[in-house]
Design a protein around this motif. Sequence first.
Motif: not given
Length: 594
Positions: A426-451
């Motif tokens: 959750a901390e990882y995802e929150n960090m990505v969302r606060s940094t990349f904002r409108t493009r956070a979902s794209e970043v998480l799709a390229h770097y999903p924690v499950s991978a």
Amino acid sequence: MQVSRRTPSRSLPLSGRSRPASGPAVPPSRRRCPPASPRGMAGGRLGAALLATLAAGLLLACPAGPAAPDGGGGDAGADAGDGGGPHPDCPPASPASAELRIVAQGAVRGERIDGVLRWLGVPYAAPPTGARRFLPPAEPACFEGVYEATTWPPPCAQYDDASEAAEGEEDCLYLNVWAPEGADGTTPVLVFVHGGGNMFGSTSEIVGGVRLYDGEELARRSGAVVVTLQYRLNIFGFAVDAALDPLFPEGLSGNLGLRDQLAALAWVQENIAAFGGAPDKVLLFGESGGASDVCALVASPAAAGLFRAAAAQSGGCGGRNREEQRAWTDQVFSAAGCPPGPDRRDCVQGLDAATLLSAMAGLPSSGPTGLRIPQAGPTIGDEIVPIAPVDAFQSGAVATVPFVLGSNADETASALFGIPKNLGAAEYENMVRSTFRTRASEVLAHYPVSAYATPHDALVQLTTDLQFTCPTRRYARALAEGGGTAYRNFYTKVLDQRPATAALGASHGIELYLLFQALDRAGYPATEADRTLESALRGYWVSLATHGDPNAGDAPVAWPRYDAASDPYLELGDPIAAGAGVRSEKCDFWDTFQ
């Protein structure tokens, strides 16, 4: 450090050189010191009374006296060549031992260690202290007697986060030289710029229990002359302020750390022959912040002719915005008690170093995803860095030398970047969302924690690609598209024989243990693959210095020249192998952020 008295110094000219068609030329001698002659020695020591004198620029007399004691000549007199040395009207000096050499400032004595000669703490510029704080480097003063170069120089002034205290000294502009016995004036030269984000570090830095940048074993195994240099750091090396502008010839302050490096390279050109090195066979290489500096110098008109080839590992080529650097400097100076105004220059030059460093340390320093970002570095917009290095490469505006650009597979796994091992999903995802904002979902799709095995590993991969892997592709592409010669590497070798090093993966700076041949000194049980890579690294670097081509020697694997279309690279791993396309899909994605 035992240092002989020195006479006044002069400012160094750092521009106006031109690069010859093939290989750098030795610039005209800057020496204004009386010629040192080791003839007439007593007890193997050179006295100041045996220095010849100059008056009104005319040689009055050449020193005379009995020959040097038996067994003392060695090959050092022949090594002196055109690298400084005695006045040309005098007989060539014949040192009493191989450890004694003659440079532009006079006589310098080092020591012999198992087939390698070393000289520690040789000044290449005047101390930037007192009224010389925040001024461009000046020529080193003449020695009155023998300069004893047997002690590591003090680190440049810096702030240690661990102890929360200032450390080092402002009188720090020294370099170290290691030469294999038998270096004959044709020996290649490897010049290293240390890292530390241009905020900290030194040539004597102890990492993992060893002096990582000790060049002794690299000189012994490679047969090259090795030079490591120090330069002003942090606010002392990269301040930009209107109060300082009048101190600079072009009226633009900044890049003092780079100016120091240029002064050191000019010293190498003038004097390295005295140590058996060839001034036309110099490789300039650096890591981390030192790599960013190397990139800036490759693109700098002021560095033309000072080195034959260059290599930058894990550094940036973008440069820093001048106005942002000016704002940072203003914050530091103001926090130290020196507000803008007519008295600011006198104020900042009168403060003790600790006050400036503490003021600097109190300012925030962070970047994308919370990583610590250094505030100092090559600053765009003066005669040293006229435009961003990557833009200079792209435009073909500078006649660059062959240039190696590299990065590591797991850069930000190093503790330097502060990514917590116990990072939660959750901390990882929150960090990505606060940094990349409108493009956070794209970043998480390229770097999903499950991978990844852990959220820590996911963030390491994301930040490594964002800050190192993909920018390196952009720099290499720009250089190739601008007509330059580039070689790319990707370091993947993990030191897996110990749990602590295995956990780091191929992290930031880990390759330096192999490049500086330091595994044995660190007590690490090297494998055959480690030995192969140690040997390959020194071989590629020596070949670059000697020929401007990593493949001219006995290369174990051919290193492909870079072209933008296929992104060829050399993997420095187990095994060493050539390939094409480093994390291409990820880098194509990050390119959309430009």
